[in-house]
Structure formats: structure tokens, C-alpha cells
Design a protein around this motif. Structure first.
Motif, PDB file in Angstrom:
ATOM      1  N   ALA A  22      -4.619  31.394 -30.455  1.00  0.00           N
ATOM      2  CA  ALA A  22      -4.857  32.003 -29.146  1.00  0.00           C
ATOM      3  C   ALA A  22      -5.937  32.963 -29.167  1.00  0.00           C
ATOM      4  O   ALA A  22      -6.885  32.943 -28.211  1.00  0.00           O
ATOM      5  N   GLN A  23      -6.548  33.787 -30.410  1.00  0.00           N
ATOM      6  CA  GLN A  23      -7.466  34.364 -30.627  1.00  0.00           C
ATOM      7  C   GLN A  23      -8.820  33.360 -30.552  1.00  0.00           C
ATOM      8  O   GLN A  23      -9.921  33.720 -29.716  1.00  0.00           O
ATOM      9  N   ILE A  24      -9.011  32.254 -31.004  1.00  0.00           N
ATOM     10  CA  ILE A  24      -9.978  31.318 -31.029  1.00  0.00           C
ATOM     11  C   ILE A  24     -10.061  30.905 -29.634  1.00  0.00           C
ATOM     12  O   ILE A  24     -11.341  30.529 -29.270  1.00  0.00           O
ATOM     13  N   ALA A  25      -9.030  30.722 -28.834  1.00  0.00           N
ATOM     14  CA  ALA A  25      -9.269  30.168 -27.451  1.00  0.00           C
ATOM     15  C   ALA A  25      -9.827  31.435 -26.451  1.00  0.00           C
ATOM     16  O   ALA A  25      -9.999  30.878 -25.357  1.00  0.00           O
ATOM     17  N   ILE A  26      -9.852  32.535 -26.895  1.00  0.00           N
ATOM     18  CA  ILE A  26     -10.125  33.595 -26.188  1.00  0.00           C
ATOM     19  C   ILE A  26     -11.504  33.391 -25.069  1.00  0.00           C
ATOM     20  O   ILE A  26     -11.604  33.418 -24.112  1.00  0.00           O
ATOM     21  N   PRO A  27     -12.775  32.921 -25.885  1.00  0.00           N
ATOM     22  CA  PRO A  27     -13.931  32.696 -24.991  1.00  0.00           C
ATOM     23  C   PRO A  27     -13.717  31.560 -23.980  1.00  0.00           C
ATOM     24  O   PRO A  27     -14.244  31.661 -22.753  1.00  0.00           O
ATOM     25  N   ASP A  28     -13.040  30.481 -24.198  1.00  0.00           N
ATOM     26  CA  ASP A  28     -12.934  29.669 -23.247  1.00  0.00           C
ATOM     27  C   ASP A  28     -11.922  29.979 -22.061  1.00  0.00           C
ATOM     28  O   ASP A  28     -12.221  29.538 -20.976  1.00  0.00           O
ATOM     29  N   MET A  29     -10.961  30.675 -22.626  1.00  0.00           N
ATOM     30  CA  MET A  29      -9.959  31.233 -21.482  1.00  0.00           C
ATOM     31  C   MET A  29     -10.988  32.027 -20.688  1.00  0.00           C
ATOM     32  O   MET A  29     -10.543  32.058 -19.297  1.00  0.00           O
ATOM     33  N   MET A  30     -11.534  33.025 -21.031  1.00  0.00           N
ATOM     34  CA  MET A  30     -12.353  33.751 -20.185  1.00  0.00           C
ATOM     35  C   MET A  30     -13.405  33.167 -19.324  1.00  0.00           C
ATOM     36  O   MET A  30     -13.475  33.232 -18.026  1.00  0.00           O
ATOM     37  N   SER A  31     -13.875  32.025 -19.708  1.00  0.00           N
ATOM     38  CA  SER A  31     -14.779  30.996 -19.203  1.00  0.00           C
ATOM     39  C   SER A  31     -14.203  30.219 -18.043  1.00  0.00           C
ATOM     40  O   SER A  31     -14.407  30.175 -16.837  1.00  0.00           O
ATOM     41  N   GLY A  32     -12.927  29.896 -18.503  1.00  0.00           N
ATOM     42  CA  GLY A  32     -12.032  28.846 -17.684  1.00  0.00           C
ATOM     43  C   GLY A  32     -11.379  29.596 -16.641  1.00  0.00           C
ATOM     44  O   GLY A  32     -11.232  28.937 -15.362  1.00  0.00           O
ATOM     45  N   LEU A  33     -10.938  30.784 -16.832  1.00  0.00           N
ATOM     46  CA  LEU A  33     -10.007  31.446 -15.721  1.00  0.00           C
ATOM     47  C   LEU A  33     -10.853  32.541 -15.049  1.00  0.00           C
ATOM     48  O   LEU A  33     -10.304  33.244 -14.102  1.00  0.00           O
ATOM     49  N   GLY A  34     -12.116  32.681 -15.354  1.00  0.00           N
ATOM     50  CA  GLY A  34     -13.093  33.662 -15.079  1.00  0.00           C
ATOM     51  C   GLY A  34     -12.461  35.062 -15.207  1.00  0.00           C
ATOM     52  O   GLY A  34     -12.503  35.988 -14.192  1.00  0.00           O
ATOM     53  N   ALA A  35     -11.630  35.440 -16.311  1.00  0.00           N
ATOM     54  CA  ALA A  35     -11.109  36.517 -16.670  1.00  0.00           C
ATOM     55  C   ALA A  35     -12.084  37.399 -17.609  1.00  0.00           C
ATOM     56  O   ALA A  35     -12.811  37.102 -18.112  1.00  0.00           O
ATOM     57  N   THR A  36     -11.708  38.715 -17.451  1.00  0.00           N
ATOM     58  CA  THR A  36     -12.551  39.629 -18.228  1.00  0.00           C
ATOM     59  C   THR A  36     -11.738  39.875 -19.718  1.00  0.00           C
ATOM     60  O   THR A  36     -10.823  39.277 -19.842  1.00  0.00           O
ATOM     61  N   LEU A  37     -12.743  40.474 -20.715  1.00  0.00           N
ATOM     62  CA  LEU A  37     -12.059  40.657 -22.013  1.00  0.00           C
ATOM     63  C   LEU A  37     -10.730  41.013 -22.109  1.00  0.00           C
ATOM     64  O   LEU A  37      -9.984  40.741 -22.726  1.00  0.00           O
ATOM     65  N   ASP A  38     -10.661  42.322 -21.212  1.00  0.00           N
ATOM     66  CA  ASP A  38      -9.463  43.030 -21.475  1.00  0.00           C
ATOM     67  C   ASP A  38      -8.281  42.278 -20.845  1.00  0.00           C
ATOM     68  O   ASP A  38      -7.092  42.511 -21.179  1.00  0.00           O
ATOM     69  N   GLN A  39      -8.395  41.531 -19.843  1.00  0.00           N
ATOM     70  CA  GLN A  39      -7.347  40.705 -19.158  1.00  0.00           C
ATOM     71  C   GLN A  39      -7.023  39.838 -20.268  1.00  0.00           C
ATOM     72  O   GLN A  39      -5.784  39.295 -20.268  1.00  0.00           O
ATOM     73  N   THR A  40      -7.934  39.142 -20.914  1.00  0.00           N
ATOM     74  CA  THR A  40      -7.597  37.756 -21.728  1.00  0.00           C
ATOM     75  C   THR A  40      -7.085  38.354 -23.050  1.00  0.00           C
ATOM     76  O   THR A  40      -6.109  37.670 -23.598  1.00  0.00           O
ATOM     77  N   LEU A  41      -7.262  39.461 -23.313  1.00  0.00           N
ATOM     78  CA  LEU A  41      -6.774  40.122 -24.775  1.00  0.00           C
ATOM     79  C   LEU A  41      -5.359  40.314 -24.692  1.00  0.00           C
ATOM     80  O   LEU A  41      -4.313  40.528 -25.602  1.00  0.00           O
ATOM     81  N   TRP A  42      -4.632  40.398 -23.346  1.00  0.00           N
ATOM     82  CA  TRP A  42      -3.288  40.494 -23.234  1.00  0.00           C
ATOM     83  C   TRP A  42      -2.425  39.031 -23.757  1.00  0.00           C
ATOM     84  O   TRP A  42      -1.281  39.350 -23.754  1.00  0.00           O
ATOM     85  N   VAL A  43      -3.425  38.082 -23.853  1.00  0.00           N
ATOM     86  CA  VAL A  43      -2.905  36.947 -24.355  1.00  0.00           C
ATOM     87  C   VAL A  43      -2.275  37.289 -25.807  1.00  0.00           C
ATOM     88  O   VAL A  43      -1.107  36.932 -26.239  1.00  0.00           O
ATOM     89  N   VAL A  44      -3.021  38.014 -26.513  1.00  0.00           N
ATOM     90  CA  VAL A  44      -2.752  38.464 -27.989  1.00  0.00           C
ATOM     91  C   VAL A  44      -1.791  39.633 -27.911  1.00  0.00           C
ATOM     92  O   VAL A  44      -0.638  39.563 -28.538  1.00  0.00           O
ATOM     93  N   SER A  45      -2.046  40.662 -27.069  1.00  0.00           N
ATOM     94  CA  SER A  45      -1.075  41.661 -27.093  1.00  0.00           C
ATOM     95  C   SER A  45       0.101  41.323 -26.501  1.00  0.00           C
ATOM     96  O   SER A  45       1.257  42.010 -27.125  1.00  0.00           O
ATOM     97  N   GLY A  46       0.235  40.664 -25.424  1.00  0.00           N
ATOM     98  CA  GLY A  46       1.539  40.288 -24.931  1.00  0.00           C
ATOM     99  C   GLY A  46       2.506  39.490 -25.926  1.00  0.00           C
ATOM    100  O   GLY A  46       3.773  39.618 -26.153  1.00  0.00           O
TER     101      GLY A  46
END
Length: 383
Positions: A22-46
Motif C-alpha cells: 500500500a505504501q509503494i502505491a501511494i504516489p500512483d494513488m495520488m496521481s490516479g485518484l487526484g488525492a492529496t497526501l493526507d487523504q492517501t495516507l488514510w490507506v495506511v492508517s485505516g
């Protein structure tokens, strides 16, 4: 207590693998979903938050239905989830099938005849406290650390205090956290250390992963290959490090590993060995649950802390007119302070460990029980 080792081996690599993917995919999720870093970090935190809220509960359900049964059920669900999700989690499937087969081949089916109670109130209090604290820490920067964030953090602290008070009233009725565990200095120290290591791991790996992909332009696969050796080495040599801790004492192995974190990732493997060394068998399930819960709490706190620090410093650096690459590199230097400070605290915790005590040999006259040992063999070994 040896039966807990296969369970730990199954949970640790699986959880690390899933969280790492999940951590490795964070940059791709940010660009693909148009999400901010704090939004994407919820993938790890959740993920870590859900796991931390349920581990202690699962340990008690394991006491009720048998640890092997519960572990196999969870492993099956986890493996099936890998089939129906993105390809980065497909690696769960072959590992899960192999682990499931080993579970029934190696792990004994241990059950107690005693009835167990389930503390639903404790589960709800602990889950609510963790959510409030994690949300407040991770969303603080995004909400400019306004009054609402501080109210949420205060509510989390109050709920945590309420949970501990509730547990103190249930110590004679199977609490989620038996306070007797913390009378063992090694367990207390290792439980604190495992949380600190989780914070340090997130503080180091997450910014470095973003740097590899966002600044150096590496693909997710290449970034994963750069970060893979530390996890692979830790998984491979973990059992050997545990045996070394048995021989010379975990205090010195762990202290060396924490002090030389970058080069000595291998040496922090025996944390679970040291934590569980003196735990009575009837508290083993609860002890394992507490230890793994603190580990996941460390991941939640680490993700929230590094996310807030990373966003705050990056915004400040960009405001000076620097390019993104230069600003992120400067930010990376600042965020490195977090894992360094945490590891210094971890080294101090290692000094709290008791040295390994070897039981003295009994006199020859006492060492030969009926039908038992050779003359001169220690009584403890003849049983």
C-alpha cells in the motif's frame, strides 16, 4: 508458548507485505485518484487502525475458539481478499495458501475447557480512542490545527483514559489488557520498543518512497525493489536472531540493532522473543494481542506524525520559491529527525531489559527423579 511462533511468523510478514504494498502505491494513488497526501495516507492508517482495534479482540476470540481456528479463518479471508483487489495484493494469494497449509500441519489445536468472557465495552472504547487520536494527528495540518482538531485529540485522550479505567475494573474478569503483564520488565520494554520501531519505520520508509518516485522518477516496481531487501533480510534471518538472543541475551542484540538501524535491521528481529520470554502460558494470548496492537498503533501514529511533518515542511519549502525536487529533498532531511529521535528513545528502552538468567544446576542428589535424568543433569532439564 512455542505454538505462538508460527502464528507470529504468519502475521508479521503478511502484515508487513500488505502494508508495504500500500505504501509503494501511494504516489500512483495520488496521481490516479487526484488525492492529496493526507487523504492517501488514510490507506495506511485505516489498515493499521482497523488492525490495532481488532487484534486484542481476536486474541480473546482465539482463547474462546482456539488460536489455530481463528488464525486459519482470518488467513482465509485475507487470502481471498487478495484475489478480488488490485494486482499489488495478488502476492497475498500464494503466500496465504502456503501459510494456511503450514497452519494445519505445524500449529497445534489448543483449547481450554474454561468459559471466556468478551469485553465489548472495552473494544468500543479502545477503537473510538484510537480513531479520534489518529484522525486528529493526521488531519491536523489539513485543518490548520484548529479548535476542532484539539477537541478531537482531547476526546481521544479522554476515551483512552476511560478505557484504562474500565480495564482496571475488570482485572478479575478477563480484561482485554491484563495489567499483570506489565509486571514483567522485559515485556513492558519490548512492547514499548515495538511501537517505537513501527513509528521509526513509517518515518523512514514513507518519505523515502515518495522521494524515490516523486523526485527521482522511479516506477512503483523499481521503488519497491529498492526498499525490498530490508524486509526480505528481516524475514529470512529473524529466527536466527531469535536464537542468538536466547544464547547471549536479547538486550545486547536489540541494543546493537537499534543503535545501527540502517545497517542492522536484522538485529531487531528478536523483539517478540524477548517480549514473550517470561509471560505465563495462561496470559500468552493476551500478551501477543497487546504486543501486536502496540505495533499497529505505532504505525498509525507514525503515519499521522510523518504525514503532518511532511506536509508542513514541504509547504514551507515550496513557499520560498524552490522547485518541487529541491523542496522535497530539504523536507526529507527534516523528516529524518523523527525516526532518529524515536530510535534514540528505542535504544534507551533496550537498556531496561533484564539480562538473560540461566537457571543454576541442581545438586546431583536432587537431579534424578523417578524414571528420569542421568546423574548430574539439572532438574529443570529432566522434566
Amino acid at each position: 508458548m512455542a505454538q505462538l511462533s508460527p502464528l507470529g511468523l504468519g502475521h508479521g510478514p503478511f502484515a508487513d507485505l500488505h502494508e508495504g504494498a500500500a505504501q509503494i502505491a501511494i504516489p500512483d494513488m495520488m496521481s490516479g485518484l487526484g488525492a492529496t497526501l493526507d487523504q492517501t495516507l488514510w490507506v495506511v492508517s485505516g489498515y493499521a487502525l482497523t488492525l490495532s482495534a481488532l487484534i486484542i479482540t481476536a486474541s480473546r476470540l482465539g482463547d474462546l475458539h482456539g488460536p489455530r481456528t481463528l488464525f486459519a479463518a482470518g488467513l482465509t479471508v485475507f487470502t481471498l481478499a487478495g484475489i478480488g483487489w488490485r494486482w499489488i495484493f495478488l502476492v497475498n494469494v500464494p503466500i496465504g495458501i502456503a501459510a494456511l497449509a503450514l497452519t494445519f500441519l505445524v500449529v497445534p489445536d489448543i483449547r481450554t475447557s474454561r468459559a471466556h468472557r468478551f469485553d465489548l465495552t472495552g473494544v468500543l472504547l479502545s477503537g473510538a480512542a484510537l480513531f479520534c487520536l489518529a484522525f486528529g494527528l493526521q488531519e491536523g495540518q489539513n485543518h490548520h490545527w484548529g479548535a476542532g482538531i484539539w477537541v478531537l485529540l482531547a476526546a481521544g485522550a479522554t476515551l483512552a483514559a476511560g478505557f484504562l479505567f474500565h480495564q482496571s475494573r475488570r482485572q478479575d474478569r478477563e480484561p482485554l489488557i491484563p495489567f499483570a503483564l506489565f509486571r514483567d520488565r522485559n515485556f513492558t520494554a519490548m512492547t514499548a520498543l515495538v511501537g517505537l520501531i513501527s513509528v521509526a519505520m513509517l518515518g523512514l520508509v514513507l518519505p523515502f518512497n515518495l522521494y524515490l518516485q516523486s523526485v527521482l522518477g522511479l516506477s512503483a516496481i523499481k521503488a519497491g525493489l529498492v526498499l525490498a531487501p530490508s524486509s526480505l533480510v528481516s524475514m529470512t534471518v529473524g529466527p536466527f536472531a531469535g536464537r542468538l538472543a536466547d544464547r547471549i541475551g536479547g538486550k545486547y542484540v536489540l541494543l546493537a540493532g537499534v543503535a545501527c538501524y540502517g545497517a542492522g535491521i536484522v538485529a531487531i528481529a528478536p523483539m517478540s522473543t524477548e517480549a514473550m520470554r517470561h509471560v505465563p502460558p495462561h496470559l500468552a494470548g493476551a500478551a501477543s494481542g497487546v504486543n501486536n496492537t502496540v505495533r499497529q498503533i505505532g504505525s498509525v501514529v507514525g503515519a499521522a506524525a510523518v504525514g503532518a511533518l511532511l506536509q508542513g515542511r514541504l509547504a514551507a519549502e515550496l513557499a520560498t520559491g524552490k522547485t518541487y525536487a529541491v523542496a522535497f529533498t530539504a523536507t526529507l532531511h527534516t523528516t529524518a529527525i523523527l525516526p532518529i529521535a524515536v530510535l534514540i528513545a528505542g535504544a534507551a528502552v533496550c537498556l531496561m531489559l533484564r539480562d538473560r538468567v540461566t537457571a543454576p544446576a541442581a545438586p546431583a542428589a536432587e537431579a534424578a527423579p523417578v524414571g528420569g535424568a542421568r546423574t548430574g543433569q539439572p532438574a529443570a532439564l529432566s522434566r
